[in-house]
Scaffold this active site. Structure first.
Site, PDB file in Angstrom:
ATOM      1  N   GLU A   1      41.359  39.157  40.645  1.00  0.00           N
ATOM      2  CA  GLU A   1      42.452  40.158  40.560  1.00  0.00           C
ATOM      3  C   GLU A   1      43.705  39.685  40.064  1.00  0.00           C
ATOM      4  OE1 GLU A   1      41.022  42.948  40.712  1.00  0.00           O
ATOM      5  OE2 GLU A   1      39.317  42.076  41.451  1.00  0.00           O
TER       6      GLU A   1
ATOM      7  N   TYR B   1      31.470  42.021  32.241  1.00  0.00           N
ATOM      8  CA  TYR B   1      31.940  40.780  32.673  1.00  0.00           C
ATOM      9  C   TYR B   1      31.529  39.626  32.126  1.00  0.00           C
ATOM     10  CZ  TYR B   1      33.941  43.877  36.490  1.00  0.00           C
ATOM     11  OH  TYR B   1      34.461  44.733  37.252  1.00  0.00           O
TER      12      TYR B   1
END
Length: 717
Positions: free
Chosen positions: A342, A430
């Site tokens: 994050e 991803y």
């Protein structure tokens, strides 16, 4: 954002169905108009099929939210003010993304400086758009709307139970003393929070005023905040432009502890000390490493709030305020990866954003690469290689289930109107994205040189939205020695972006051999014709292994299920007591091995786990496995014993799994059933089932329990 590494769909929102209608376009626009020139502007025609809005007709300068939270009736009410500048003549309608759960009360318009300062009441209509939203069509006063002249649109409204807004009764919070509410906007949910241009192509600053009952603390993804105690009013300001999906709010009984000069941890009081202990002073350490690699941190604050198990994904990269599910606190290594992922989004995804959801890999692939550069610098190459092997194993597992020609495996996924972009949250976004970025790094010839490229890429495009061609053009300009091979590389790039199947290149992970080889050796030992003898097993001390090593071992044993009964008996006698004392990421995989092999002697461990854990990422994989095997009756029994402690959305999900209902009554908060995955993991994607794709039919063909869910991995979530 981090999704789940579980085999359970991790879609982020679920909305009521309505027939799609055509999008309103600007005067003079073709159906797929080009964006304007300049850095960050896509060079090819840009259209966002997930947005009903006519965002290309206006420049959004700023917006303000004024809201009152009513926990008793689970309602937010107030108004939104949009500062807009029309960018072409003849625009008579403003179209915003909205949702059936939004009740519009009135809309008016002011044109400051036009001589008409009093607001003018406007007419509007709400039309159906897709399963996940509506279009709010507002008729504008022709006398006030001029190109280049500011207009202010005020929308008074009330929100109820839309997909972005999650109201938790006190029983569903960690402390069970006060209710809590949070929002989750990724990717197209925030149109149920406030009417907006709900597309990542549009960024703006915002401010907010939030009025709450006594004892409630409000946090938002904003760079500045203040609180007036007598009035119980919180004020927020985001001073850097962000897309709508990154506007986030949480309110409840929250306390904080500073863990660094620009970081604090927020949580319910019962969780706070554990969260602080787990993170320590690492957040500032990770920020410093990231800044050395990718340039200054642009957002000021880097706070983290831990949310109850009902949070639908693992983590979400909301600027200044990362949201993370409290369940992940059990596993230090997964927590580390989730938070660093994050943090990486602060550069890749938040500062520079994919212009459409069809290129979500521009956020998640680059953030995953950046995450691994940070962990390499902070924890060494061996650790990073091990974590990468776990994820790439999951990617190839997903490919085996779906087939190499499934359109879900493309980086640039083209989806039709009506397909929910949230279903694009899969391992390809991803991990195939990561492999492509690693390939670019390899072409550059030097990792540190590529770090400098990424730092300059951020500087060039910060606070803008881009498409893949922007990245590729900038890459080829940055490395002129590659220009001679530009045509060949162009063909290669096209295959990367639009081709199905596995990555064309994977980075060398041999540096992780000291951690990975013992895992494979142990797997080989267990896969021999007879259960291994005690002396052979004693050479492997799993109590000294880190979490990712044990996860890799169990994942690879799951790949070879079913196991012979004598092997399961021997596995249980060797490891069950050890796994009982380890974190949930290990336990969930061991329990899946028990369920998939119908190993009844350890069934009580499954019961204990499901009575303790109430988060989607741990419950859905086990229930799906039990229903797929011979333990459905056990699953139904456990469900009835625990259902009162489950969030209503999760309860409906499990009811659909258990009773195979064709549809679930729509509470707008929950993820679409078709997107549920099955298996295990974290800030990186949970290994989840793939869903949304080029077409709705392709999405359906992707299968339901086939995938391994994406955990944030960061959503981003």
């Amino acid at each position: 954002m981090m999704a789940d590494l579980h085999q359970t769909p991790t879609s982020l929102c679920c909305c009521r169905k309505s027939p799609p209608v055509s999008v309103t376009h600007c005067v003079g626009d073709s159906s797929r108009p080009s964006a304007g020139p300049g850095p960050g502007s896509p060079r090819c025609p840009l259209v966002d099929v997930a947005s009903a809005s006519n965002f290309r007709c206006f420049q959004l300068q700023h917006f303000h939210l004024d809201l009152r939270l009513n926990f008793a009736v689970k309602e937010m009410s107030g108004w939104l003010v949009l500062d807009l500048i029309p960018v072409q003549p003849g625009v008579h309608t403003l179209v915003l993304d909205s949702h059936p759960s939004l009740l519009i009360h009135s809309i008016d318009c002011k044109a400051p400086g036009s001589g008409q300062e009093d607001p003018v009441s406007l007419t509007y209509r709400v039309d159906p758009f897709t399963d996940y939203g509506s279009s709010l069509n507002i008729s504008l006063p022709t006398t006030a709307v001029k190109p280049g002249r500011l207009i202010q649109i005020t929308v008074r409204y009330t929100t109820t139970d839309g997909p972005a807004i999650w109201w938790l009764d006190s029983e569903l919070t960690c402390g069970q003393s006060r209710p809590l509410v949070f929002t989750q906007g990724h990717s197209v949910c925030n149109r149920s929070f406030f009417p907006c241009f709900d597309t990542p192509a549009v960024k703006s600053t915002y401010t907010a005023t939030v009025r709450v009952p006594e004892g409630v603390t409000v946090l938002m993804s904003a760079s500045r905040s203040s609180y007036s105690k007598p009035d119980r009013v919180f004020q927020f300001s985001m001073e850097s432009p962000v897309p709508s999906y990154l506007v986030a709010l949480v309110a409840g009984e929250l306390q904080h502890v500073d863990v660094g000069p620009r970081s604090r941890v927020w949580a319910e009081p019962c969780l706070l000390s554990c969260a602080v202990k787990k993170l320590g002073d690492n957040v500032e350490r990770w920020l410093v490493v990231a800044e050395e690699l990718f340039g200054p941190y642009l957002w000021g604050r880097c706070d983290i709030v831990f949310l109850p198990p009902s949070f639908p994904i693992v983590a979400m990269e909301n600027p200044c305020l990362t949201f993370i599910i409290a369940s992940i606190l059990e596993s230090s290594e997964f927590l580390l990866i989730d938070v660093i992922h994050e943090i990486a989004h602060s550069w890749f995804g938040n500062a520079v954003t994919n212009a459409t959801w069809e290129e979500m890999w521009l956020s998640e692939g680059l953030a995953t690469y950046a995450q691994r550069r940070i962990t390499t610098e902070a924890y060494g190459e061996s650790f990073t290689c091990l974590e990468t092997v776990v994820r790439l194993d999951a990617l190839h597992r997903q490919l085996r289930l779906l087939g190499d020609n499934n359109p879900v495996s493309k980086l640039q996924v083209k989806f039709e109107s009506g397909v929910n972009p949230s279903s694009l949250m899969n391992l390809f976004t991803y991990e195939k994205g990561f492999c492509f970025v690693s390939y670019l790094s390899q072409l550059s010839g030097d990792t540190q040189r590529f770090d400098r490229f990424l730092r300059d890429y951020i500087s060039q495009f910060k606070f803008k939205s881009v498409v893949a061609q922007d990245l590729i053009d900038y890459f080829l300009d940055y490395f002129p020695e590659l220009q001679d091979a530009a045509h060949r590389e162009g063909q290669e790039f096209e295959q990367w972006l639009s081709g199905c199947g596995p990555p064309l290149y994977e980075p060398d992970l041999s540096a992780g051999g000291t951690l990975i080889h013992p895992v494979q050796d142990l797997c080989d030992l267990w896969r021999s014709s007879d259960p291994p003898d005690l002396q052979s097993l004693m050479t492997f001390d799993l109590s000294a292994w880190n979490t990712f090593q044990i996860v890799l071992f169990l994942d690879r044993m799951l790949d070879h299920s079913p196991q012979p009964p004598d092997v399961m008996q021997h596995l249980s006698s060797s490891y069950s007591s050890l796994f009982d004392d380890l974190n949930a990421e290990v336990q969930i995989r061991w329990l899946q091995l028990i369920v998939r092999n119908s190993f009844y002697p350890d069934l009580q461990r499954v019961r204990v786990f499901l009575h303790k854990h109430t988060s989607r990422m741990y419950t859905v994989p086990l229930y799906e496995d039990m229903v797929a095997g011979v333990m459905k009756c056990v699953a139904v029994e456990i469900f009835y014993q625990t259902q009162r402690r489950l969030h209503p959305n999760l309860r409906r999900t499990l009811q659909q799994i258990l009773f195979q209902t064709s549809s679930v009554p729509a509470n707008q908060n929950g993820p679409p059933q078709s997107m549920i995955a099955t298996s295990t993991a974290s800030s990186t994607p949970p290994l989840s089932q793939p869903a949304a794709t080029a077409t709705a039919s392709a999405a359906a063909a992707a299968g339901t329990t086939a995938a391994i869910a994406l955990r944030n991995v960061n959503v981003s979530a």
